[in-house]
Design a protein around this motif. Sequence first.
Motif, PDB file in Angstrom:
ATOM      1  N   VAL A  36       5.315  -7.661 -29.161  1.00 37.76           N
ATOM      2  CA  VAL A  36       3.949  -7.576 -29.664  1.00 37.76           C
ATOM      3  C   VAL A  36       3.714  -8.707 -30.655  1.00 37.76           C
ATOM      4  O   VAL A  36       4.463  -8.861 -31.622  1.00 37.76           O
ATOM      5  N   LEU A 327       4.631   0.290 -29.808  1.00 39.00           N
ATOM      6  CA  LEU A 327       3.188   0.555 -29.875  1.00 39.00           C
ATOM      7  C   LEU A 327       2.926   2.035 -30.129  1.00 39.00           C
ATOM      8  O   LEU A 327       1.962   2.600 -29.650  1.00 39.00           O
ATOM      9  N   VAL A 360       0.596  -8.349 -25.928  1.00 45.23           N
ATOM     10  CA  VAL A 360       1.793  -7.594 -25.559  1.00 45.23           C
ATOM     11  C   VAL A 360       2.366  -8.176 -24.286  1.00 45.23           C
ATOM     12  O   VAL A 360       1.661  -8.321 -23.280  1.00 45.23           O
TER      13      VAL A 360
END
Length: 363
Positions: A36, A327, A360
């Motif tokens: 990320v 996440l 991502v």
Amino acid sequence: MRRVVGFAAVLLLTACSNAPSGGTAPDAGPPGAIRVEVVATGLTHPWEVGFLPDGRLLVTERPGRLALVDRGRRTEVRADLGDVVARGEGGLMGLVVHPDFASTRRFTTCHNTARDVRLVTWELTGAEAARVRDPLRGGLPANPSGRHSGCRLALAANGKLLVGTGDTARPEVAQDRGSLGGKVLELDLATGEGGVLTRGHRNVQGIAVRSDGLVLTAEHGPDVDDEVNVLKPGANYGWDPSRGGTVDHYDEDVPMTDLGRFPDAVPAVWSSGSPTEAVCDAVFLEGEEWGDLNGVLAVTALKGAKVLLFTVTAEGGVHSVSVPEQLDGTHGRLRGAALGPDNALYLTTSNGADDKVLKVTRG
């Protein structure tokens, strides 16, 4: 990566067999190789991300701003957004960049005004946008408070514009064939002509179109039962807080999909049970870069502050659900989700201060 479970009519569980029915529960799974990166900061409730041919990102911000993001730098687009009413859940919302943007410079947005929710087509020149079809389509119902003002845009495989709308928290709207609220609309991108594709929705927040044309939607439930649904033209999805017109208040104790009142309603392929996640945008991860996640449906969650990854069958059934730890509560509320031309997943946070665009990729 942990796995979660929700009830669904066509859900085949591959993990968490001891999870409580109708809810979500973690299960130990292999760590996901997810990377990320933060690609933009300083935004306020960014709702949608679009991709321009030159590599820049075009972003709608709910308070009524358009931003261009170029290599991490945010530039506000000069545009007449004076009629945007940003109240409650409403404001400047959905965005789609036209497939012929390279020649037309056009994109379409959706926003609340004092009278309605409307689609507007714009033409971008440098860092300035001018309205060229205003409205492309108007008359979508709005609640003065902004409640249930969902307006997600996506392009179908046939090139039509799909528009997911909210029911404005009024009891009769979702089942009213004459209303554009609580529906998914199918419109001509150039003219705005078209109409209701499906009805009986509470508040559609995400529309995901797979490369083979399959369409799934993500939808907010009341205090239970967020849903992921397979879109079937002409279908009813069973939300009716008017109880068949027998009550004049917004009765949220009815089922999200009321198969008793509507036996032909389409059951959800996944439902959160309790608690809800406040699922939001949805997109399919497609491309060899994703490895074993190729073809997975990614759904953001506002209240849940996570991304849920759904393994989806050819027919649209949900096979399993997992949450990557990178996440899961790491960036606050997550709203927008879009697959970029590089096949990376782009997400937006919706925390209200210094919101971000995240990129991502598979690590």
